[in-house]
Design an enzyme around this catalytic site. Structure first.
Site, PDB file in Angstrom:
ATOM      1  N   HIS A 172     -25.740  -2.676  -2.727  1.00  0.00           N
ATOM      2  CA  HIS A 172     -24.800  -3.765  -2.441  1.00  0.00           C
ATOM      3  C   HIS A 172     -23.438  -3.197  -2.036  1.00  0.00           C
ATOM      4  O   HIS A 172     -22.842  -3.635  -1.040  1.00  0.00           O
ATOM      5  CB  HIS A 172     -24.655  -4.656  -3.677  1.00  0.00           C
ATOM      6  N   GLU A 173     -22.945  -2.219  -2.789  1.00  0.00           N
ATOM      7  CA  GLU A 173     -21.629  -1.647  -2.487  1.00  0.00           C
ATOM      8  C   GLU A 173     -21.646  -0.881  -1.167  1.00  0.00           C
ATOM      9  O   GLU A 173     -20.707  -0.980  -0.370  1.00  0.00           O
ATOM     10  CB  GLU A 173     -21.177  -0.745  -3.636  1.00  0.00           C
ATOM     11  N   HIS A 205     -21.340  -3.166   1.761  1.00  0.00           N
ATOM     12  CA  HIS A 205     -19.981  -3.542   2.159  1.00  0.00           C
ATOM     13  C   HIS A 205     -19.434  -2.573   3.208  1.00  0.00           C
ATOM     14  O   HIS A 205     -18.803  -2.981   4.185  1.00  0.00           O
ATOM     15  CB  HIS A 205     -19.051  -3.527   0.941  1.00  0.00           C
ATOM     16  N   GLU A 233     -19.488 -10.950   0.185  1.00  0.00           N
ATOM     17  CA  GLU A 233     -20.312 -10.659  -0.989  1.00  0.00           C
ATOM     18  C   GLU A 233     -21.761 -11.075  -0.758  1.00  0.00           C
ATOM     19  O   GLU A 233     -22.694 -10.341  -1.093  1.00  0.00           O
ATOM     20  CB  GLU A 233     -19.749 -11.368  -2.226  1.00  0.00           C
TER      21      GLU A 233
END
Length: 269
Positions: A127-128, A131, A191
């Site tokens: 997920h990070e 980004h 997000e």
């Protein structure tokens, strides 16, 4: 008909950005800084974090996170793989992780207590990294610079007519309004997009995408259910997020199984 202020404000926004397409096909406004500048900013921020936070002395924790980062990064396009990727586990009970332009990944020891296995931790890390891969930092900087330009134009116009006090008030009030009506919705969009990109990356790397659901169930339990209302939050509502993760996981199981069949069987911890 546009007023001179509106026309000038629009010019500020146009001059400060360009358009591109995110990995999910979403139109983005980016380009306020160059890729090299963005990577340098990420590297500097990471160096500052390392100087202020204590690095975990546990070599197994460091190797565990590094293994997952390596497997996830292998699923990125070649130009993204060529970044100088680096991961560090920081001693901090706050269950958090982050990734920065330039290929920098930080993981708090607190998240290692919430993510109960390598697949759940991969959901966090992917997920990070999502980004970074989706250019969210570039997008956010460009948006903020555009917002500041709009505030400066409006404040200057009011100041020329009503005085310096009016200019300062406009800037302060405008900043608060933009924070709630303009900046936060974009952050929630990012997000959600990072969830989509990250879950896809972890499945391609051979991590079970269904583990993202368990991770967020653990996060809810760890938080005790305390959180701000969804419309004022920079993150999607946890219950909504879990539902979306479950739906995507079902679609990604074949991708995960294909990765496993191709020999992508992570053994990080």
């Amino acid at each position: 008909m546009k007023t001179p202020i509106a026309a000038l404000a629009a010019a500020v926004l146009v001059a400060s950005c360009a358009t591109t397409t995110s990995p999910t096909g979403r139109t983005q406004y980016v380009g306020a800084v160059s890729a090299a500048q963005l990577n340098q900013m990420g590297e500097q921020a990471f160096a500052e974090t390392k100087s202020k936070m204590r690095t975990s002395p546990d070599a197994r924790q460091q190797a565990y996170v590094r293994c997952i980062v390596t497997d996830i990064v292998r699923e990125l396009p070649a130009n993204w793989q060529q970044l100088n990727w680096e991961s560090v586990v920081f001693v901090d009970d706050n269950p958090n992780a982050f990734a920065l332009p330039g290929g920098k990944v930080g993981v708090h020891t607190g998240i290692l207590q919430v993510a109960q296995n390598q697949d759940q931790l991969a959901a966090v890390i992917a997920h990070e990294i999502g980004h970074v891969y989706a250019n969210h930092h570039d997008e956010r900087i460009t948006r903020q610079m555009g917002a500041q330009g709009l505030l400066g134009v409006a404040g200057a116009a009011l100041g020329s007519r009503y005085g310096e006090g009016a200019q300062q008030s406009a800037n302060q009030l405008g900043g608060a309004a933009l924070q709630t009506t303009f900046l936060l919705p974009g952050t929630r969009t990012q997000e959600t997009e990072a969830d989509v990109v990250g879950q896809d990356l972890m499945a391609k790397a051979g991590f079970d995408p269904r583990a993202a659901v368990g991770l967020w169930q653990n996060m809810i339990a760890a938080s005790g259910g305390s959180r701000p209302p969804q419309w004022l939050s920079t993150h999607p509502n946890p219950e909504n997020r879990i539902s979306e993760l479950q739906t995507r996981a079902a679609r990604l199981v074949p991708t995960y199984e294909q990765a496993q069949a191709a020999g992508k069987r992570p053994r990080c911890g």
